[in-house]
Design a protein around this motif. Structure first.
Motif, short mmCIF file in Angstrom:
data_model
loop_
_atom_site.label_atom_id
_atom_site.label_comp_id
_atom_site.label_asym_id
_atom_site.label_seq_id
_atom_site.Cartn_x
_atom_site.Cartn_y
_atom_site.Cartn_z
N LEU A 53 1.13 5.19 1.56
CA LEU A 53 0.62 6.01 2.65
C LEU A 53 0.77 7.49 2.31
O LEU A 53 1.86 7.94 1.95
N CYS A 90 0.85 -1.20 0.00
CA CYS A 90 0.00 0.00 0.00
C CYS A 90 0.88 1.23 0.00
O CYS A 90 2.08 1.17 0.28
N CYS A 123 -3.08 3.18 5.85
CA CYS A 123 -3.19 2.93 7.28
C CYS A 123 -3.80 4.15 7.96
O CYS A 123 -3.57 5.29 7.54
N TRP A 141 1.58 6.01 12.09
CA TRP A 141 0.76 5.16 11.23
C TRP A 141 0.47 3.85 11.96
O TRP A 141 1.39 3.21 12.47
N CYS A 180 -3.76 -1.89 8.56
CA CYS A 180 -3.45 -1.54 7.17
C CYS A 180 -4.41 -2.22 6.21
O CYS A 180 -4.80 -3.37 6.40
N THR A 220 0.01 0.35 11.73
CA THR A 220 0.19 -0.78 10.81
C THR A 220 -0.63 -1.99 11.22
O THR A 220 -0.69 -2.97 10.48
#
Length: 342
Positions: free
Chosen positions: A32, A30, A73, A63, A68, A65
């Motif tokens: 962020l 992903c 996130c 963030w 996620c 995690t």
């Protein structure tokens, strides 16, 4: 920054952070989004599984995690300061250190990443200038880069003792996320101010390693500061958590570029960019442990070996965590690997 044995994160000047899986490197897990300028640091708290990033927008962002998805996130802004350069967590994640281009070093003590630091919500310990032999209270750095305090809420200039002196909220120690503001002593800098461009921590959490340049870009220094855990903070006895123990002047080549230096995995040596190569530095000629050779006053770092293989200014260097190997990268993009023999 590896989060576990397969997942790692990268940061970029395109303002994003990406998560990757070693088992499938052709696509990101992903991306962020949250920073608005170049992202320069990634730290990870293994206890809470929180990712911590900082960038030139002055923001430190947390963030989660644990939650996620492909879309990213959950995140929140943890801290903001002007002129932010680098951010690090101590190995035990109990402190956060932040360096700035205006010569300040910020330390958040008894760190709690679950609590965002909004305007006025954190106690500020007295601003101090670190020193090797005497206690000197500093009212701030001078020079063109030191245009104000790192605390963006205060527009009246560098923090003074009056604005930074607040009693501890907890008997016998500092409250959570208490902020200490320091202007580290840099030999040769005198009163011209300096920019702390690189910030690293000893692998055992004993010391911090800084690369500083003067505001006029005519001097560069590598400095080691020992962490001092002193008596509880009191308004009449300002805290100073760092003490300058070792330093060395660097080659002033490649003005304006950031040079990233590092500790060896055992903390006995420092690898530092030096012109078109790197220098290996020790606390003494025998590469002793820092705790075994702590001087009473600041002492010179000892040059163990110089390694030159580049045709351009070296900007970064790193020890392998598992092998007797060092990497260096220069401005033209070349990366060299060394296996030094002593």
């Amino acid at each position: 920054r590896f989060l576990d044995n397969r997942l790692f994160a990268t940061c970029s000047d395109d303002t994003t952070i990406a998560l990757w899986d070693l088992r499938k490197l052709n696509t990101k897990v992903c991306t962020l989004h949250g920073h608005t300028s170049w992202v320069k640091n990634i730290e990870y708290d293994t206890n809470t599984r929180l990712l911590v990033t900082s960038g030139f927008d002055g923001n430190v962002i947390i963030w989660d995690t644990n939650r996620c998805t492909e879309d990213g996130c959950p995140h929140k802004k943890f801290f903001h300061t002007r002129f932010l350069m680098r951010m690090r967590l101590t190995p035990d994640c109990s402190k956060m250190l932040i360096s700035t281009s205006s010569g300040y070093l910020l330390i958040l003590h008894d760190l709690d990443l679950n609590k965002s630091l909004e305007v006025g919500s954190y106690p500020i310990l007295r601003a101090r200038r670190t020193t090797s032999s005497s206690d000197i209270t500093s009212s701030g750095s001078s020079g063109p880069r030191a245009v104000g305090s790192p605390c963006h809420q205060n527009n009246s200039g560098p923090l003074s003792e009056k604005t930074c002196s607040r009693p501890s909220q907890r008997e016998g120690g500092s409250p959570r996320n208490s902020l200490e503001v320091l202007t580290p002593e840099v030999p040769g800098e005198r009163d011209r101010g300096n920019c702390i461009t690189s910030l690293q921590l000893h692998p055992k959490g004993w010391a911090t390693l800084l690369r500083c340049s003067s505001n006029t870009d005519d001097q560069e220094w590598t400095c080691v500061y020992e962490f001092q855990e002193g008596a509880p903070v009191r308004p009449v006895s300002p805290r100073c958590s760092l003490r300058l123990t070792h330093c060395i002047e660097e080659a002033n080549v490649g003005r304006g570029y950031i040079k990233e230096l590092c500790f060896s995995p055992d903390g006995r040596m420092i690898s530092s960019p030096h012109g078109f190569g790197i220098r290996l530095l020790g606390f003494d000629a025998q590469c002793s442990e820092l705790v075994d050779v702590l001087p009473r006053e600041a002492s010179p770092l000892r040059e163990i070996r110089s390694l030159y293989s580049h045709n351009d200014v070296v900007l970064t260097t790193k020890f392998s965590p598992t092998h007797c190997q060092i990497a260096s990268g220069c401005l033209s993009g070349r990366v060299s690997l060394y296996q030094p023999k002593f």
